[in-house]
Design an enzyme around this catalytic site. Structure first.
Site, PDB file in Angstrom:
ATOM      1  N   SER A 177      68.442 -31.699  -3.589  1.00  0.00           N
ATOM      2  CA  SER A 177      69.427 -32.026  -2.560  1.00  0.00           C
ATOM      3  C   SER A 177      70.722 -32.578  -3.160  1.00  0.00           C
ATOM      4  O   SER A 177      71.302 -33.555  -2.666  1.00  0.00           O
ATOM      5  CB  SER A 177      68.844 -33.022  -1.550  1.00  0.00           C
ATOM      6  OG  SER A 177      67.739 -32.431  -0.867  1.00  0.00           O
ATOM      7  N   ASN A 181      71.116 -22.092  -7.597  1.00  0.00           N
ATOM      8  CA  ASN A 181      69.959 -21.250  -7.315  1.00  0.00           C
ATOM      9  C   ASN A 181      70.041 -20.772  -5.868  1.00  0.00           C
ATOM     10  O   ASN A 181      69.818 -21.546  -4.937  1.00  0.00           O
ATOM     11  CB  ASN A 181      68.665 -22.046  -7.552  1.00  0.00           C
ATOM     12  CG  ASN A 181      67.414 -21.216  -7.328  1.00  0.00           C
ATOM     13  OD1 ASN A 181      67.483 -20.005  -7.119  1.00  0.00           O
ATOM     14  ND2 ASN A 181      66.265 -21.860  -7.368  1.00  0.00           N
ATOM     15  N   HIS A 191      60.226 -22.981 -11.713  1.00  0.00           N
ATOM     16  CA  HIS A 191      60.617 -23.665 -10.487  1.00  0.00           C
ATOM     17  C   HIS A 191      59.382 -24.050  -9.687  1.00  0.00           C
ATOM     18  O   HIS A 191      58.376 -23.332  -9.668  1.00  0.00           O
ATOM     19  CB  HIS A 191      61.539 -22.774  -9.647  1.00  0.00           C
ATOM     20  CG  HIS A 191      62.273 -23.510  -8.574  1.00  0.00           C
ATOM     21  ND1 HIS A 191      61.682 -23.840  -7.371  1.00  0.00           N
ATOM     22  CD2 HIS A 191      63.532 -23.997  -8.524  1.00  0.00           C
ATOM     23  CE1 HIS A 191      62.561 -24.497  -6.632  1.00  0.00           C
ATOM     24  NE2 HIS A 191      63.692 -24.617  -7.302  1.00  0.00           N
ATOM     25  N   GLY A 200      65.503 -29.375  -1.045  1.00  0.00           N
ATOM     26  CA  GLY A 200      65.735 -28.834   0.288  1.00  0.00           C
ATOM     27  C   GLY A 200      65.391 -29.756   1.433  1.00  0.00           C
ATOM     28  O   GLY A 200      65.367 -29.334   2.593  1.00  0.00           O
ATOM     29  N   GLU A 234      63.568 -31.605 -11.259  1.00  0.00           N
ATOM     30  CA  GLU A 234      63.681 -31.469  -9.813  1.00  0.00           C
ATOM     31  C   GLU A 234      62.472 -32.100  -9.142  1.00  0.00           C
ATOM     32  O   GLU A 234      61.393 -31.490  -9.086  1.00  0.00           O
ATOM     33  CB  GLU A 234      63.759 -29.987  -9.415  1.00  0.00           C
ATOM     34  CG  GLU A 234      65.014 -29.280  -9.872  1.00  0.00           C
ATOM     35  CD  GLU A 234      65.202 -27.966  -9.126  1.00  0.00           C
ATOM     36  OE1 GLU A 234      66.187 -27.838  -8.395  1.00  0.00           O
ATOM     37  OE2 GLU A 234      64.341 -27.089  -9.263  1.00  0.00           O
ATOM     38  N   GLU A 277      58.705 -23.907  -6.690  1.00  0.00           N
ATOM     39  CA  GLU A 277      58.292 -22.947  -5.677  1.00  0.00           C
ATOM     40  C   GLU A 277      57.452 -21.827  -6.267  1.00  0.00           C
ATOM     41  O   GLU A 277      56.751 -21.122  -5.531  1.00  0.00           O
ATOM     42  CB  GLU A 277      59.530 -22.398  -4.964  1.00  0.00           C
ATOM     43  CG  GLU A 277      60.188 -23.444  -4.077  1.00  0.00           C
ATOM     44  CD  GLU A 277      61.632 -23.148  -3.726  1.00  0.00           C
ATOM     45  OE1 GLU A 277      62.246 -23.985  -3.052  1.00  0.00           O
ATOM     46  OE2 GLU A 277      62.145 -22.084  -4.137  1.00  0.00           O
ATOM     47  N   LYS A 333      68.130 -18.687  -4.447  1.00  0.00           N
ATOM     48  CA  LYS A 333      66.776 -18.417  -3.939  1.00  0.00           C
ATOM     49  C   LYS A 333      66.744 -17.072  -3.196  1.00  0.00           C
ATOM     50  O   LYS A 333      67.397 -16.122  -3.614  1.00  0.00           O
ATOM     51  CB  LYS A 333      66.286 -19.581  -3.088  1.00  0.00           C
ATOM     52  CG  LYS A 333      66.326 -20.917  -3.849  1.00  0.00           C
ATOM     53  CD  LYS A 333      65.640 -22.036  -3.135  1.00  0.00           C
ATOM     54  CE  LYS A 333      65.714 -23.311  -3.966  1.00  0.00           C
ATOM     55  NZ  LYS A 333      64.968 -24.425  -3.341  1.00  0.00           N
TER      56      LYS A 333
END
Length: 373
Positions: free
Chosen positions: A326, A111, A200, A286, A280, A202, A113
């Site tokens: 990560s 991904n 996701h 991240g 996730e 986010e 992003k």
């Protein structure tokens, strides 16, 4: 069943696999609670898994899906029992029985992003093409997908080796029309895109988190997007996962089950063949922090167990579950050795061709008997 009727399965059973199926049947734990069962039985079913159950689970994996690496016992600190379903480890065992000796193909998604300029994307694609050329057998054995920003989809698709598929990072819950700023599954399919990432964290995040007005996607909206995408022929990496606060409150699997249930309510059994679940943990995305291999395996075990009861054991056995959070060349091997981790959804490490290549190659190289070719 009373405790006196339970047989303790020791590691010596590994030397007698031909008798394993019969002995497994003899040692069945209590079935899922029904209204007619006593309150005591229901309470037992809602407890955390016992060490004996976890040992039996490890034996089941070794019997039904032989692996090159030792199978660790999941952490007892991770809740993999559900108040409504009884202990999910029992349903997880049903999934392995339904799948028999079938194996799942490793799937690795990258991904990107909101990253990349024309020059950096061109350089990354060149590096990925070189990696495929140097490792053709590995890229043939793994489903490899990258998800560039929408702006770069055309350039990446036209220049990337077809051994690596291209995904969109999002799509609309319906068809074309007056939806400013959206892209529909119909348009992606027309463009030759085969995959999409949906749900996701986010995009699930609230606007107050700083992501913006496009955040706060509900479980139901994500499920609606997934349903429409698969109806148009797209394959979906469907993301689920808990926040740090939810994890610390012991709600990891409750959150994952809630997010999965919204999809299970709208998808047919056949449509699950187009779904890859990406677990996730939000707190690991991240941040440089990653779940331990034992904790990641325990959550994946719980997810597969929930699919067995919410959809079917057959769907649970065949559905691939990625880990994301990560992921790097340093931890992909130990994570990839876990029996219920079928791949990765990679963030920052996917922006470097060399590190992404290592994540594709290393698990398959170290554990060739685990994954389907």
């Amino acid at each position: 069943h009373s405790d006196s009727h339970h047989l303790f399965l020791s590691s010596s059973l590994l030397r007698h696999r031909h008798n394993f199926a019969t002995m497994l049947t003899m040692t069945r734990s209590l079935p899922a609670a029904r209204p007619s069962q006593s309150a005591r039985t229901a309470a037992i079913l809602r407890q955390r898994p016992t060490k004996q159950q976890l040992r039996r689970g490890a034996l089941v994996v070794r019997h039904y899906q032989p692996n090159d690496a030792p199978v660790p016992l999941p952490s007892l600190d991770v809740k993999i029992c559900g108040a409504d379903e009884g202990c999910l480890i029992e349903h997880w065992i049903q999934a392995y029985e339904a799948g028999g000796n079938s194996k799942r193909k490793l799937v690795v998604g990258g991904n990107w992003k909101c990253n990349g300029t024309q020059d950096s994307v061109s350089e990354l694609v060149s590096g990925l093409n070189a990696a495929v050329k140097e490792n053709p057998d590995f890229f043939d054995r793994v489903d490899v997908i990258v998800a560039p920003p929408m702006l770069h989809l055309a350039a990446v698709k036209s220049s990337l080796n077809p051994a690596i598929k291209v995904a969109a990072q999002n799509c609309h819950f319906g068809g074309t029309g007056a939806f400013t700023g959206e892209v529909s599954a119909d348009q992606l399919v027309d463009f030759g895109i085969e995959w999409v990432i949906l749900g996701h964290s986010e995009r699930r995040a609230t606007p107050e988190s700083g992501y913006g007005l496009m955040g706060n996607e509900s479980d139901e909206l994500v499920a609606k997007k997934v349903k429409y995408a698969v109806s148009k022929g797209l394959n979906v990496m469907a993301c689920i996962g808990e926040t740090l606060e939810e994890r610390e409150a012991g709600e990891t699997l409750d959150v994952c089950k809630r997010q999965l249930k919204a999809m299970a309510d709208v998808l047919t059994e056949e449509e699950w063949s187009q779904i890859v679940i990406a677990y996730e943990p939000v707190w690991a995305i991240g941040t440089g922090k990653s779940a331990t291999k034992e904790d990641a395996q325990a959550v994946h075990m719980g997810i597969r167990g929930f699919l067995a009861v919410a959809v079917s054991p057959e769907v649970a056995a065949s559905t691939r579950i990625q880990y994301g959070g990560s992921v790097s060349p340093a931890n992909c091997a130990e994570l990839g050795a876990q029996p219920d981790i079928d791949g990765f959804l990679v963030g920052g490490a996917s922006l470097k061709a060399a590190s992404f290549k290592d994540i594709v190659v290393e698990p398959t190289s170290l554990y060739p008997n685990k994954f389907a070719a």
